[in-house]
Design an enzyme around this catalytic site. Structure first.
Site, PDB file in Angstrom:
ATOM      1  N   PRO A   9       0.788  -1.228   0.000  1.00 17.85           N
ATOM      2  CA  PRO A   9       0.000   0.000   0.000  1.00 17.85           C
ATOM      3  C   PRO A   9       0.825   1.286   0.000  1.00 17.85           C
ATOM      4  CG  PRO A   9      -0.116  -1.094   2.138  1.00 17.85           C
ATOM      5  CD  PRO A   9       0.527  -2.056   1.181  1.00 17.85           C
ATOM      6  N   ASN A  10       0.330   2.227  -0.756  1.00 16.52           N
ATOM      7  CA  ASN A  10       0.869   3.596  -0.846  1.00 16.52           C
ATOM      8  C   ASN A  10       2.165   3.697  -1.665  1.00 16.52           C
ATOM      9  OD1 ASN A  10      -1.206   4.824   0.816  1.00 16.52           O
ATOM     10  ND2 ASN A  10      -0.269   3.698   2.503  1.00 16.52           N
ATOM     11  N   ARG A  17       4.392  10.941  -2.060  1.00 14.35           N
ATOM     12  CA  ARG A  17       4.361  10.708  -0.611  1.00 14.35           C
ATOM     13  C   ARG A  17       5.734  10.950   0.022  1.00 14.35           C
ATOM     14  NH1 ARG A  17       4.815   4.312   0.992  1.00 14.35           N
ATOM     15  NH2 ARG A  17       4.246   5.146   3.024  1.00 14.35           N
ATOM     16  N   TYR A  22      11.063   8.842   0.983  1.00 15.50           N
ATOM     17  CA  TYR A  22      11.012   7.840  -0.091  1.00 15.50           C
ATOM     18  C   TYR A  22      11.574   8.334  -1.422  1.00 15.50           C
ATOM     19  CZ  TYR A  22       7.992   5.603   3.325  1.00 15.50           C
ATOM     20  OH  TYR A  22       7.504   5.033   4.484  1.00 15.50           O
ATOM     21  N   ASN A  73       8.051  -5.691  -1.135  1.00 16.78           N
ATOM     22  CA  ASN A  73       8.012  -4.569  -0.198  1.00 16.78           C
ATOM     23  C   ASN A  73       6.558  -4.489   0.280  1.00 16.78           C
ATOM     24  OD1 ASN A  73       7.912  -2.210   1.216  1.00 16.78           O
ATOM     25  ND2 ASN A  73       9.037  -0.999  -0.287  1.00 16.78           N
ATOM     26  N   ALA A  76       3.258  -0.900   4.663  1.00 19.68           N
ATOM     27  CA  ALA A  76       2.714  -0.911   6.033  1.00 19.68           C
ATOM     28  C   ALA A  76       2.296  -2.308   6.492  1.00 19.68           C
ATOM     29  CB  ALA A  76       1.539   0.049   6.127  1.00 19.68           C
ATOM     30  N   GLU A  97      12.648  -9.536   1.555  1.00 18.49           N
ATOM     31  CA  GLU A  97      11.893  -8.352   2.007  1.00 18.49           C
ATOM     32  C   GLU A  97      12.712  -7.102   1.675  1.00 18.49           C
ATOM     33  OE1 GLU A  97      12.103  -8.161   6.254  1.00 18.49           O
ATOM     34  OE2 GLU A  97      10.546  -6.611   6.428  1.00 18.49           O
ATOM     35  N   HIS A  99      12.757  -2.720   1.801  1.00 18.58           N
ATOM     36  CA  HIS A  99      12.197  -1.414   2.190  1.00 18.58           C
ATOM     37  C   HIS A  99      13.063  -0.323   1.598  1.00 18.58           C
ATOM     38  CE1 HIS A  99       9.429  -3.363   4.838  1.00 18.58           C
ATOM     39  NE2 HIS A  99      10.429  -4.085   5.284  1.00 18.58           N
ATOM     40  N   ARG A 106      13.649   4.161  12.168  1.00 17.39           N
ATOM     41  CA  ARG A 106      12.386   4.911  12.219  1.00 17.39           C
ATOM     42  C   ARG A 106      11.581   4.532  13.476  1.00 17.39           C
ATOM     43  NH1 ARG A 106       9.632   4.811   6.508  1.00 17.39           N
ATOM     44  NH2 ARG A 106       8.381   6.444   7.547  1.00 17.39           N
TER      45      ARG A 106
HETATM   46  C1  DQA Z   1       8.360   0.977   3.559  1.00 20.17           C
HETATM   47  C2  DQA Z   1       8.494   1.197   5.066  1.00 20.17           C
HETATM   48  C3  DQA Z   1       7.168   0.950   5.766  1.00 20.17           C
HETATM   49  O1  DQA Z   1       7.314   1.144   7.171  1.00 20.17           O
HETATM   50  C4  DQA Z   1       6.112   1.908   5.250  1.00 20.17           C
HETATM   51  O2  DQA Z   1       4.858   1.637   5.847  1.00 20.17           O
HETATM   52  C5  DQA Z   1       6.025   1.940   3.770  1.00 20.17           C
HETATM   53  C6  DQA Z   1       7.238   1.807   2.965  1.00 20.17           C
HETATM   54  C7  DQA Z   1       9.659   1.323   2.798  1.00 20.17           C
HETATM   55  O3  DQA Z   1       9.755   0.951   1.640  1.00 20.17           O
HETATM   56  O4  DQA Z   1      10.547   1.985   3.344  1.00 20.17           O
HETATM   57  O5  DQA Z   1       4.958   2.165   3.207  1.00 20.17           O
HETATM   58  O6  DQA Z   1       8.096  -0.394   3.328  1.00 20.17           O
END
Ligand code: DQA
Length: 142
Positions: A9-10, A17, A22, A73, A76, A97, A99, A106
């Site tokens: 998501p997002n 964002r 990011y 990835n 959230a 995984e 990020h 964080r």
């Molecule tokens: C994320 C880190 C997560 O904590 C966050 O909710 C994201 C992006 C990252 O790519 O750094 O949406 O996965």
């Protein structure tokens, strides 16, 4: 070799964002970057993004016997989803995984990752390059 890249998501909002966290590059440019390095590395790829947990579970299940590795990835859902963890365990496909940000530096709630329990590696804090590092790791073990 066929790799599946999943984004949660997002991540479709990349470039808009929180650019300080990011970066300013868009989701379309992430897709382009992934396609280009996969070509260079000589692997086939599919890329999927969803804001919906169930759609990501379906994509992981759909990878069974079709993909050799998964780069995910979960955004959230990293910090909340037992369903994604169980899906990766169910299909038994080597999974990394990723990020974009360095989640270890964080908020406390980002220190928990359910999916990590089923992943052979975690790459965090390397921006878009993290996806390539993840793919290279999968290629090295497969
Ligand atoms: C994320 C880190 C997560 O904590 C966050 O909710 C994201 C992006 C990252 O790519 O750094 O949406 O996965």
């Amino acid at each position: 070799m066929k790799l599946l890249f999943l984004n949660g998501p997002n991540l479709n909002m990349l470039g808009i964002r929180e650019p300080d966290i990011y970066g300013k590059q868009t989701y379309a440019s992430l897709e382009k970057y992934i396609r280009e390095f996969c070509k260079e590395l000589g692997v086939e790829c599919e890329i999927f993004q969803s804001n919906h947990e169930g759609a990501l579970v379906d994509a992981i299940q759909g990878a069974y016997q079709k993909f050799d590795g998964i780069v995910i990835n979960p955004a959230a859902y990293t910090h909340t989803s037992v369903a994604l963890l169980d899906a990766v365990k169910a299909v038994g496909i080597p999974t990394v995984e990723v990020h974009i940000s360095d989640v270890s530096k964080r908020e406390d709630f980002r220190q928990v990752s359910y999916i990590r329990l089923a992943c052979c590696k975690t790459v965090a804090g390397h921006g878009f390059e993290g996806y390539r590092l993840a793919a290279e790791h999968l290629i090295s073990i497969l």
